[in-house]
Design an enzyme around this catalytic site. Structure first.
Site, PDB file in Angstrom:
ATOM      1  N   GLU A 107     -14.810 -28.160 -51.385  1.00  0.00           N
ATOM      2  CA  GLU A 107     -14.011 -28.248 -50.163  1.00  0.00           C
ATOM      3  C   GLU A 107     -12.911 -27.207 -50.210  1.00  0.00           C
ATOM      4  O   GLU A 107     -12.476 -26.806 -51.282  1.00  0.00           O
ATOM      5  CB  GLU A 107     -13.341 -29.639 -50.052  1.00  0.00           C
ATOM      6  CG  GLU A 107     -14.206 -30.714 -49.447  1.00  0.00           C
ATOM      7  CD  GLU A 107     -13.490 -32.054 -49.328  1.00  0.00           C
ATOM      8  OE1 GLU A 107     -12.302 -32.148 -49.694  1.00  0.00           O
ATOM      9  OE2 GLU A 107     -14.140 -33.009 -48.864  1.00  0.00           O
ATOM     10  N   HIS A 130      -1.965 -39.527 -59.147  1.00  0.00           N
ATOM     11  CA  HIS A 130      -2.878 -40.361 -58.354  1.00  0.00           C
ATOM     12  C   HIS A 130      -2.575 -41.840 -58.457  1.00  0.00           C
ATOM     13  O   HIS A 130      -3.353 -42.681 -58.038  1.00  0.00           O
ATOM     14  CB  HIS A 130      -4.336 -40.069 -58.711  1.00  0.00           C
ATOM     15  CG  HIS A 130      -4.662 -38.610 -58.574  1.00  0.00           C
ATOM     16  ND1 HIS A 130      -4.732 -37.999 -57.354  1.00  0.00           N
ATOM     17  CD2 HIS A 130      -4.866 -37.635 -59.492  1.00  0.00           C
ATOM     18  CE1 HIS A 130      -4.990 -36.704 -57.527  1.00  0.00           C
ATOM     19  NE2 HIS A 130      -5.068 -36.462 -58.819  1.00  0.00           N
ATOM     20  N   ARG A 162     -11.969 -52.342 -50.065  1.00  0.00           N
ATOM     21  CA  ARG A 162     -11.321 -53.520 -50.651  1.00  0.00           C
ATOM     22  C   ARG A 162      -9.970 -53.757 -49.969  1.00  0.00           C
ATOM     23  O   ARG A 162      -9.521 -52.928 -49.187  1.00  0.00           O
ATOM     24  CB  ARG A 162     -11.056 -53.245 -52.140  1.00  0.00           C
ATOM     25  CG  ARG A 162     -10.145 -52.040 -52.316  1.00  0.00           C
ATOM     26  CD  ARG A 162      -9.676 -51.825 -53.740  1.00  0.00           C
ATOM     27  NE  ARG A 162      -8.651 -50.795 -53.803  1.00  0.00           N
ATOM     28  CZ  ARG A 162      -8.882 -49.497 -53.881  1.00  0.00           C
ATOM     29  NH1 ARG A 162     -10.114 -49.031 -53.905  1.00  0.00           N
ATOM     30  NH2 ARG A 162      -7.873 -48.634 -53.918  1.00  0.00           N
TER      31      ARG A 162
HETATM   32  C1  MV4 Z   1      -7.955 -33.174 -51.627  1.00  0.00           C
HETATM   33  C2  MV4 Z   1      -6.723 -32.515 -51.755  1.00  0.00           C
HETATM   34  C3  MV4 Z   1      -6.612 -31.266 -51.181  1.00  0.00           C
HETATM   35  N1  MV4 Z   1      -7.656 -30.718 -50.551  1.00  0.00           N
HETATM   36  N2  MV4 Z   1      -8.971 -32.587 -50.963  1.00  0.00           N
HETATM   37  C4  MV4 Z   1      -6.919 -36.793 -54.528  1.00  0.00           C
HETATM   38  C5  MV4 Z   1      -7.526 -38.140 -54.648  1.00  0.00           C
HETATM   39  C6  MV4 Z   1      -8.729 -38.139 -53.783  1.00  0.00           C
HETATM   40  N3  MV4 Z   1      -8.771 -39.339 -53.018  1.00  0.00           N
HETATM   41  C7  MV4 Z   1      -8.618 -36.929 -52.936  1.00  0.00           C
HETATM   42  N4  MV4 Z   1      -7.495 -36.187 -53.397  1.00  0.00           N
HETATM   43  C8  MV4 Z   1      -7.172 -34.990 -52.850  1.00  0.00           C
HETATM   44  N5  MV4 Z   1      -8.157 -34.393 -52.153  1.00  0.00           N
HETATM   45  C9  MV4 Z   1      -8.814 -31.381 -50.455  1.00  0.00           C
HETATM   46  N6  MV4 Z   1      -9.842 -30.805 -49.837  1.00  0.00           N
HETATM   47  C10 MV4 Z   1      -5.693 -33.139 -52.422  1.00  0.00           C
HETATM   48  C11 MV4 Z   1      -5.909 -34.369 -52.997  1.00  0.00           C
HETATM   49  C12 MV4 Z   1      -4.785 -34.903 -53.694  1.00  0.00           C
HETATM   50  C13 MV4 Z   1      -4.176 -36.088 -53.322  1.00  0.00           C
HETATM   51  C14 MV4 Z   1      -4.650 -36.852 -52.270  1.00  0.00           C
HETATM   52  C15 MV4 Z   1      -4.031 -38.013 -51.907  1.00  0.00           C
HETATM   53  C16 MV4 Z   1      -2.906 -38.432 -52.603  1.00  0.00           C
HETATM   54  C17 MV4 Z   1      -2.439 -37.721 -53.644  1.00  0.00           C
HETATM   55  C18 MV4 Z   1      -3.056 -36.543 -54.024  1.00  0.00           C
HETATM   56  C19 MV4 Z   1      -2.546 -35.820 -55.079  1.00  0.00           C
HETATM   57  C20 MV4 Z   1      -3.146 -34.672 -55.453  1.00  0.00           C
HETATM   58  C21 MV4 Z   1      -4.266 -34.209 -54.777  1.00  0.00           C
END
Ligand code: MV4
Length: 490
Positions: free
Chosen positions: A199, A234, A291
């Protein structure tokens, strides 16, 4: 439904049982040897010992949990969060035994357990997604081509991953082969599934999720958003509802997208659809959590809806008693998670005995916890011991209530993240609402807390001195009546 077994422990087991009792439903607790004296065991009408302390010998053993339900005659199982809550095999086993699984159908759990399957499931709907691919990739040359098309930085994600596990940011073409190889081997060892996809990497996003609720009659509503950007590795730390950045238009669009995601997998019950929101307020669907989430109370407070009660009603086959138009946001709610971790020592787990445990109380304060003074925090489970939640007319009021509640929450014997929660609530980036998922990384260091605590000690010392001098003065007034000069100095 007459009797519900709660396949969980700690605060969430108690939380679920409270709603069940309110509805006149009997409750069954299950517990491990480490939890013999736990509050959820005492609160339940009946309790069944599962096994030894490690969750792999107790809370995670499907057969034991199911057996406990059968022997006690429970007709419903609530899985809480964690443990067996997102295990499609368990949900199926429960249903096969004629017991209601209080959650979605196994196939919805399964689809949303795979990020690629989730993307495929929602393809028929117009759900905004981060630019990228929707299939697993193994060929490095193909990956290079795709990455150049998308543009760096890119993110390699494991399809089976969750909570940030198995993700790798790639800044340029040279790094790609190595990072991809690592991502795949990491995914295989962590999830037994090496499927990864690519992505575009969204920089400095906010993490906003939408609470949804669906019944078995095809009705799906959303209960607005939760802002969960304040997290550390996270692990969420502070959550709130509503988010300060959503306009009514974006809220409506995200809500619709979330409802569509739920429809795409025939969702039943309470679920959460996660989105990223970028700097320009574009939102992208990430994944769905099938959930009841830890942070569900903030949604309950702003909507006035008891989500556990709704889960139970839906599991009984009832229709939702309200439509989308009946729902609105009232007030502002904030949640600070209290972990048994030392924020001054890199959040290392800090278990032990709660020698002092005094709860904050008062209007606008809700505490969802699972421990009492004198109890021991076991090392075997999640280190989260409580959720401190405040609710006010405005965000400012909720923050103010939180700062006071943290002050009035007395925990001794173990180190907790409460001071860290106070740090967040005091921080300008948080109070102004101008923050993203990098808040903790950008602003927190133990020195900040130490400085804060030092300052508090200095204030305490000053207050102590003032009180001392005042008492001296009073004594002198009584004894000598000649002490007015000191008054001017205090
Ligand atoms: C991402 C992102 C940036 N770009 N996807 C982290 C956990 C998972 N649920 C998805 N996550 C992320 N996906 C793209 N394309 C950044 C994160 C991410 C993040 C997302 C939600 C809450 C905290 C986070 C911390 C670091 C990275």
């Amino acid at each position: 439904m007459k009797k519900i077994l709660v396949a969980n422990r700690g605060e969430i087991a108690l939380r679920v049982m409270r709603s069940a009792k309110k509805m006149g439903i009997k409750t069954v607790a299950v517990y491990s040897e480490a939890d013999r004296n736990a509050m959820h065991v005492r609160f339940a009408d009946e309790a069944v010992l599962l096994g030894a302390a490690p969750s792999s010998e107790s809370y995670l053993v499907m057969e034991k949990v199911l057996e406990a339900a059968k022997t006690t005659g429970a007709d419903g199982i609530h899985p809480g969060y964690g443990f067996l809550s997102e295990n499609a095999t368990f949900a199926q086993m429960v249903e096969d035994n004629g017991i209601a699984f209080i959650g979605p159908k196994p196939h919805a759990i399964q689809i949303m357990g795979s990020k690629l399957a989730a993307k495929e499931a929602v393809r028929a709907y117009k759900i905004p997604m981060v630019p990228g691919i929707e299939e697993a990739i193994t060929d490095v040359e193909l990956a290079k081509e795709i990455a150049q098309k998308i543009g760096f930085p890119i993110l390699i994600k494991a399809s089976a991953g969750g909570g940030g596990k198995g993700m790798r940011v790639v800044e340029n073409l040279e790094e790609l082969p190595n990072q991809m190889e690592r991502a795949i081997s990491e995914a295989i060892s962590a999830f037994g599934d090496g499927s990864v996809f690519i992505e575009k990497y969204v920089m400095s996003p906010r993490h906003i999720e939408i609470q949804v609720l669906a019944d078995t009659h095809g009705n799906v509503v959303h209960l607005f958003e939760r802002e969960c950007s304040v997290q550390r590795r996270h692990q969420k730390v502070v959550e709130e509802a509503p988010s300060v950045v959503l306009t009514p238009e974006i809220r409506k669009a995200m809500g619709k997208a979330a409802v569509d995601v739920a429809k795409a997998c025939d969702y039943v019950g309470a679920g959460t659809v996660e989105f990223l929101l970028d700097k320009d307020k574009n939102f992208y669907f990430l994944e769905m959590n099938t959930r009841l989430q830890v942070e569900h109370p903030v949604s309950e407070l702003i909507t006035g809806i008891d989500l556990v009660e709704q889960q139970i009603k839906v599991a009984r086959g009832e229709k939702l008693a309200f439509a989308q138009e009946d729902l609105s946001i009232k007030g502002h709610a904030l949640e600070v998670r209290v972990y048994a971790e030392d924020p001054l020592e890199n959040f290392s787990p800090n278990v032990g005995t709660l020698s002092t445990y005094q709860r904050p109380t008062g209007k606008g304060v809700r505490l969802d916890d699972g421990y009492e003074e004198g109890m021991e925090i076991p090392i075997y489970y999640d280190p989260m011991i409580a959720k401190l939640i405040t609710y006010g007319d405005s965000r400012e009021e909720a923050i103010h209530l939180m700062k006071n509640a943290i002050k009035n929450y007395k925990i001794e014997g173990i180190k907790t993240t409460l001071p860290f929660g106070a740090f967040v609530c005091e921080h300008e980036a948080f109070t102004s609402g101008n923050f993203d998922t990098h808040f903790v990384k950008n602003y927190y260091s133990p020195e900040h807390l130490k400085a804060q605590q030092h300052q508090e000690k200095a204030i305490a010392a000053a207050v102590g001195l003032k009180l001392y001098l005042e008492s001296q003065k009073e004594l002198k007034v009584v004894e000598q009546g000649e002490n007015n000069w000191m008054k001017n100095r205090l």
